[in-house]
Design an enzyme around this catalytic site. Structure first.
Site, PDB file in Angstrom:
ATOM      1  N   ASP A 161       7.399  28.367  61.305  1.00  0.00           N
ATOM      2  CA  ASP A 161       7.099  27.091  60.658  1.00  0.00           C
ATOM      3  C   ASP A 161       7.072  25.967  61.692  1.00  0.00           C
ATOM      4  O   ASP A 161       6.213  25.087  61.648  1.00  0.00           O
ATOM      5  CB  ASP A 161       8.134  26.778  59.567  1.00  0.00           C
ATOM      6  CG  ASP A 161       7.985  25.349  59.067  1.00  0.00           C
ATOM      7  OD1 ASP A 161       6.911  25.034  58.506  1.00  0.00           O
ATOM      8  OD2 ASP A 161       8.896  24.528  59.287  1.00  0.00           O
ATOM      9  N   ARG A 168      -0.256  21.749  62.778  1.00  0.00           N
ATOM     10  CA  ARG A 168      -0.848  21.010  61.651  1.00  0.00           C
ATOM     11  C   ARG A 168      -0.853  19.509  61.926  1.00  0.00           C
ATOM     12  O   ARG A 168      -1.782  18.789  61.554  1.00  0.00           O
ATOM     13  CB  ARG A 168      -0.063  21.307  60.362  1.00  0.00           C
ATOM     14  CG  ARG A 168      -0.314  22.701  59.815  1.00  0.00           C
ATOM     15  CD  ARG A 168       0.702  23.078  58.767  1.00  0.00           C
ATOM     16  NE  ARG A 168       0.803  22.079  57.719  1.00  0.00           N
ATOM     17  CZ  ARG A 168       1.929  21.788  57.053  1.00  0.00           C
ATOM     18  NH1 ARG A 168       3.049  22.416  57.326  1.00  0.00           N
ATOM     19  NH2 ARG A 168       1.929  20.873  56.129  1.00  0.00           N
ATOM     20  N   LYS A 187      12.383  26.958  55.037  1.00  0.00           N
ATOM     21  CA  LYS A 187      13.638  26.529  55.684  1.00  0.00           C
ATOM     22  C   LYS A 187      14.817  26.678  54.716  1.00  0.00           C
ATOM     23  O   LYS A 187      15.922  27.035  55.111  1.00  0.00           O
ATOM     24  CB  LYS A 187      13.493  25.080  56.172  1.00  0.00           C
ATOM     25  CG  LYS A 187      12.558  25.006  57.388  1.00  0.00           C
ATOM     26  CD  LYS A 187      12.345  23.605  57.884  1.00  0.00           C
ATOM     27  CE  LYS A 187      11.302  22.883  57.102  1.00  0.00           C
ATOM     28  NZ  LYS A 187      10.168  22.345  57.836  1.00  0.00           N
TER      29      LYS A 187
HETATM   30  N1  URA Z   1       8.178  18.578  55.718  1.00  0.00           N
HETATM   31  C1  URA Z   1       8.187  19.855  56.127  1.00  0.00           C
HETATM   32  O1  URA Z   1       9.237  20.410  56.429  1.00  0.00           O
HETATM   33  N2  URA Z   1       7.012  20.503  56.208  1.00  0.00           N
HETATM   34  C2  URA Z   1       5.838  19.936  55.894  1.00  0.00           C
HETATM   35  O2  URA Z   1       4.821  20.586  55.968  1.00  0.00           O
HETATM   36  C3  URA Z   1       5.850  18.602  55.473  1.00  0.00           C
HETATM   37  C4  URA Z   1       7.040  17.949  55.383  1.00  0.00           C
END
Ligand code: URA
Length: 443
Positions: A161, A168, A187
């Protein structure tokens, strides 16, 4: 399997199989699939979306990409709370001790702030000596002994992530509901929660600016939680103005302490009670929200919530005398009042602008490497619905060593953030909707 075929399938609106999603995420984590292919795939997802099954699979793959915390040595239902990020949002500071006082164990990993939103870990570090790092055994032992611990995200949680989010961020693919939902939930799953209460912010200071988008994000996250066997509910709360009065680390700890004493801002108290009630219900300590609210209020009234906070601070090597006498917390050298140019009623306070102004004063990070000043920030003296006279103070800047041009910029941002109307204004609701696996209830 080839990454290009998976990208093409998603580009053309197809549904990816669990194996295809695993292939992409595992390959990307190992470094076998390059950034440019994952960027193309993320853009395809941005336009084509993903269904609940695909989003659940993506979440699980990212959760499995690193350490997975096993909270089972801690007795009871471990309920985590997550906010999608707001300005002045210090609910974790209130909720960790409050919910623990009511018997729900809180084993929380929190983050640092970046940009216009603050982070719980930075806030807690404004208490002298407060340590946010501890090994797993001590973390478990503290939760077992006193019921609450809040630490920084340690170890190697969801590295896939982390890598994907950074990508991203620079490829204009952050604002995709399945990608945000899977990022947040991966998470939470990796951190070991049995049940999850989500605080999805909506409004000018939030990721999601409209109620419909916020509800859609909440539904996607609740679906993932349900799909993965975690009881999950989402509260849609207002971020059309900051929460409470204080924005900035020590200012927010002070306000958290006031709230634990029952003397905090009403909006912060109410949002904390709503989120905390859901945590108690999911944690099996109350039958319904009304019973949970009464339990939480009793812990504020009899001082046990504040006592729990002191125990937590003490266990994490923080200076408890600063909780007993919050004036001992870091304080800024200079106070600058920002005044209203004209009389009227506060119609809106752009939360994002206030967050940026606080960052300019040094309360937040412009980049990951920025060093923050725990004492500085902004204290709002007027909130939405309040009447103001010309020349009256709207907010107070708490300033230390920021350069004069930054202070001036912060001051203009605060002035611009306030929208003043000539006719009376009804304050916005604090909470707009509740999303559960059974559906959406709009208030
Ligand atoms: N917070 C996150 O942890 N991930 C995202 O994609 C957007 C906000």
């Amino acid at each position: 399997m080839r990454a290009v075929d998976i990208i093409q399938k998603k580009r053309d609106g197809g549904e990816l199989s669990s194996e295809e999603i695993a292939y992409l995420i595992q390959g990307y984590s190992r470094g076998d699939i390059p950034d440019y292919q994952i960027s193309a795939w993320a853009m395809a997802v941005y336009f084509q979306g993903m269904n609940a099954r695909e989003t659940g699979d993506l979440t699980l793959e990212m959760a499995k990409s690193g350490d997975q915390v096993d909270l089972s040595p801690i007795a009871g239902i471990k309920v985590d709370k997550h906010s999608t990020g707001g300005v002045g949002d210090k609910t974790t500071v209130v909720l960790a001790p409050l919910v623990a006082a009511a018997g729900v164990p809180v084993a929380k990993m929190s983050g640092r702030g970046l940009g216009h939103t603050g982070g719980t870990i930075d806030k807690l570090e404004s208490i002298s000596g407060f340590s946010v790092e501890m090994d797993r055994e001590r973390f478990f032992a503290q939760v077992g002994e006193i019921g609450a611990a809040v630490i920084g995200q340690s170890g190697n949680i969801t590295p896939a992530d982390k890598k994907l989010y950074a990508l991203r961020d620079v490829t204009a693919t952050v604002e995709s509901i399945p990608l945000i939902a899977s990022s947040v939930m991966s998470k939470k799953i990796a951190a070991g929660a049995d049940a999850i209460v989500l605080d999805v912010k909506t409004g000018s200071g939030a990721f999601m600016k409209t109620l419909d988008d916020s509800i859609a994000l909440a539904q996607a996250m609740v679906d993932i939680g349900t799909h993965l066997g975690r009881n999950t509910v989402a509260v849609i709360s207002d971020m059309d103005q900051p929460l409470g009065f204080g924005i900035g680390n020590a200012l927010e700890i002070k306000e958290g302490i006031e709230t634990l004493k029952g003397q905090g801002p009403k909006d912060l108290e109410e949002v904390s009670l709503i989120l905390g009630s859901h945590m108690l219900v999911l944690g099996g300590k109350a039958r319904d929200e009304a019973e949970a609210r009464a339990i939480l209020k009793s812990h504020i009234a009899d001082g046990t919530a504040l006592e729990k906070f002191k125990q937590m601070v003490d266990a994490q090597s923080g200076d408890v005398t600063q909780i007993e006498s919050p004036d001992k917390l870091p304080a800024a050298k200079r106070l600058i009042e920002v005044k209203a140019a004209a009389a009227g009623y506060v119609d809106g306070i752009q939360a994002e602008e206030i967050g940026i102004a606080a960052m300019l004063l040094g309360a937040g990070r412009e980049t990951k490497e920025s060093v923050i000043d725990l004492a500085v920030g902004i204290y709002l003296t007027k909130k939405v619905g309040d009447a103001v006279a010309a020349g009256e103070t709207l907010a107070v800047l708490h300033v230390n060593d920021a350069a004069e041009d930054k202070v001036a910029e912060a001051e203009s941002k605060v002035i611009e953030a306030y929208r003043i109307s000539s006719s009376p204004v009804v304050p916005p609701p604090l909470v707009y909707a509740l999303v559960t696996k059974d559906g959406v209830t709009r208030y």
